[in-house]
Enzyme design. Structure first.
Site, PDB file in Angstrom:
ATOM      1  N   TRP A 238       0.847  -1.182   0.000  1.00  0.00           N
ATOM      2  CA  TRP A 238       0.000   0.000   0.000  1.00  0.00           C
ATOM      3  C   TRP A 238       0.892   1.245   0.000  1.00  0.00           C
ATOM      4  CZ3 TRP A 238      -5.065  -0.065  -0.871  1.00  0.00           C
ATOM      5  CH2 TRP A 238      -5.766   1.141  -0.717  1.00  0.00           C
TER       6      TRP A 238
ATOM      7  N   HIS B 257       0.671  -5.293   7.878  1.00  0.00           N
ATOM      8  CA  HIS B 257      -0.324  -5.484   6.816  1.00  0.00           C
ATOM      9  C   HIS B 257       0.331  -5.936   5.521  1.00  0.00           C
ATOM     10  CE1 HIS B 257      -3.683  -2.800   8.735  1.00  0.00           C
ATOM     11  NE2 HIS B 257      -3.196  -3.698   9.562  1.00  0.00           N
TER      12      HIS B 257
ATOM     13  N   HIS C  84      -6.698  -7.874   9.309  1.00  0.00           N
ATOM     14  CA  HIS C  84      -6.564  -6.654  10.099  1.00  0.00           C
ATOM     15  C   HIS C  84      -7.871  -6.268  10.759  1.00  0.00           C
ATOM     16  CE1 HIS C  84      -8.325  -3.673   7.194  1.00  0.00           C
ATOM     17  NE2 HIS C  84      -8.066  -4.650   6.362  1.00  0.00           N
TER      18      HIS C  84
ATOM     19  N   HIS D  22     -15.107  -1.746   5.826  1.00  0.00           N
ATOM     20  CA  HIS D  22     -14.310  -2.161   6.976  1.00  0.00           C
ATOM     21  C   HIS D  22     -15.118  -2.070   8.267  1.00  0.00           C
ATOM     22  CE1 HIS D  22     -10.843  -1.648   4.258  1.00  0.00           C
ATOM     23  NE2 HIS D  22     -10.199  -2.420   5.101  1.00  0.00           N
TER      24      HIS D  22
ATOM     25  N   GLU E 161      -6.960  -9.932   3.125  1.00  0.00           N
ATOM     26  CA  GLU E 161      -6.727  -9.204   1.877  1.00  0.00           C
ATOM     27  C   GLU E 161      -5.506  -9.775   1.147  1.00  0.00           C
ATOM     28  OE1 GLU E 161      -8.542  -4.890   3.274  1.00  0.00           O
ATOM     29  OE2 GLU E 161      -6.414  -5.312   3.605  1.00  0.00           O
TER      30      GLU E 161
END
Length: 209
Positions: A17, A47, A53, A161, A173
């Site tokens: 990310w 992550h 998460h 989320h 994910e």
């Protein structure tokens, strides 16, 4: 029996990310330098890879209910350009009492190049899809890119989320579902047991019998 490993390989050049560093593997001891063994220091965000998460005040990774992480699951293939919605799930012929759903979308093809640049053009689950999962007693959902939340105006307030996590639904994910066909499997998801962790990379297997 066939076992599919649907987790990503942790590697320094993998996609992450934006703003999050990739994994680093640095040698600490090496036999070639006269040490008694080889030891490396591995550094990564929690992550990274194929993570689970959570939200503030929810379960931390070391307190996750194991019955959500292991058991029968359903892989659904969503072939559209948009996002998985509640209306689409109503037509997906999901067996009653299914508790774990993994979504194979156009995203999975991206993993043929594991170092491809990050993109915000990916499919995920929208707010109505998240509500459908809560209303139907789902315990775990998984997606095949870096976020389960749509990008753009839809993500304001992070409704996906918040809807899933506040209902106690575990999110996985960045699954690699390229080699997996839609259907029923046994899921084994083993996240690192990090004390008070807000997330953790996981090794994820789908067992096909």
């Amino acid at each position: 029996m066939k076992i599919h490993d649907v987790s990503l390989v942790l590697r320094p050049d993998m996609v992450t990310w934006p703003g999050e560093p990739p994994p680093r593997v640095e040698p600490l001891k090496r036999i070639a330098r006269g040490d008694s063994n080889n030891v490396s220091i591995v550094t990564f965000g929690d992550h990274t890879g194929t993570p689970l998460h959570f939200i503030e005040g929810g379960n931390t990774v070391d307190k996750l209910p194991l019955d959500a992480l292991v058991g029968p699951c359903r892989v659904l293939e969503f072939e559209g350009q948009g996002h998985v919605s509640g209306d689409w799930l109503d037509t997906a012929k999901i067996p009653k009492d299914t508790e774990r759903l993994l979504f194979k979308t156009r995203n999975s093809a991206r993993w043929s190049n594991p170092i491809a640049a990050f993109t915000r053009d990916f499919s995920s689950i929208n707010a109505s899809g998240a509500k459908w999962c809560v209303d139907h007693g789902v315990k775990l959902v998984g997606i095949d890119y870096l976020s389960i939340e749509p990008q753009g105006p839809e993500k304001a307030g992070y409704p996906v989320h918040n809807t899933l996590l506040r209902a106690g639904i575990v999110i996985i994910e960045t699954l690699d579902l390229r080699a997996v066909s839609p259907g029923s499997y046994e899921l084994v998801c083993a996240p690192l047991k990090i004390l008070d962790g807000d997330g953790a990379p996981a090794r994820v297997f789908l067992i096909e019998r």
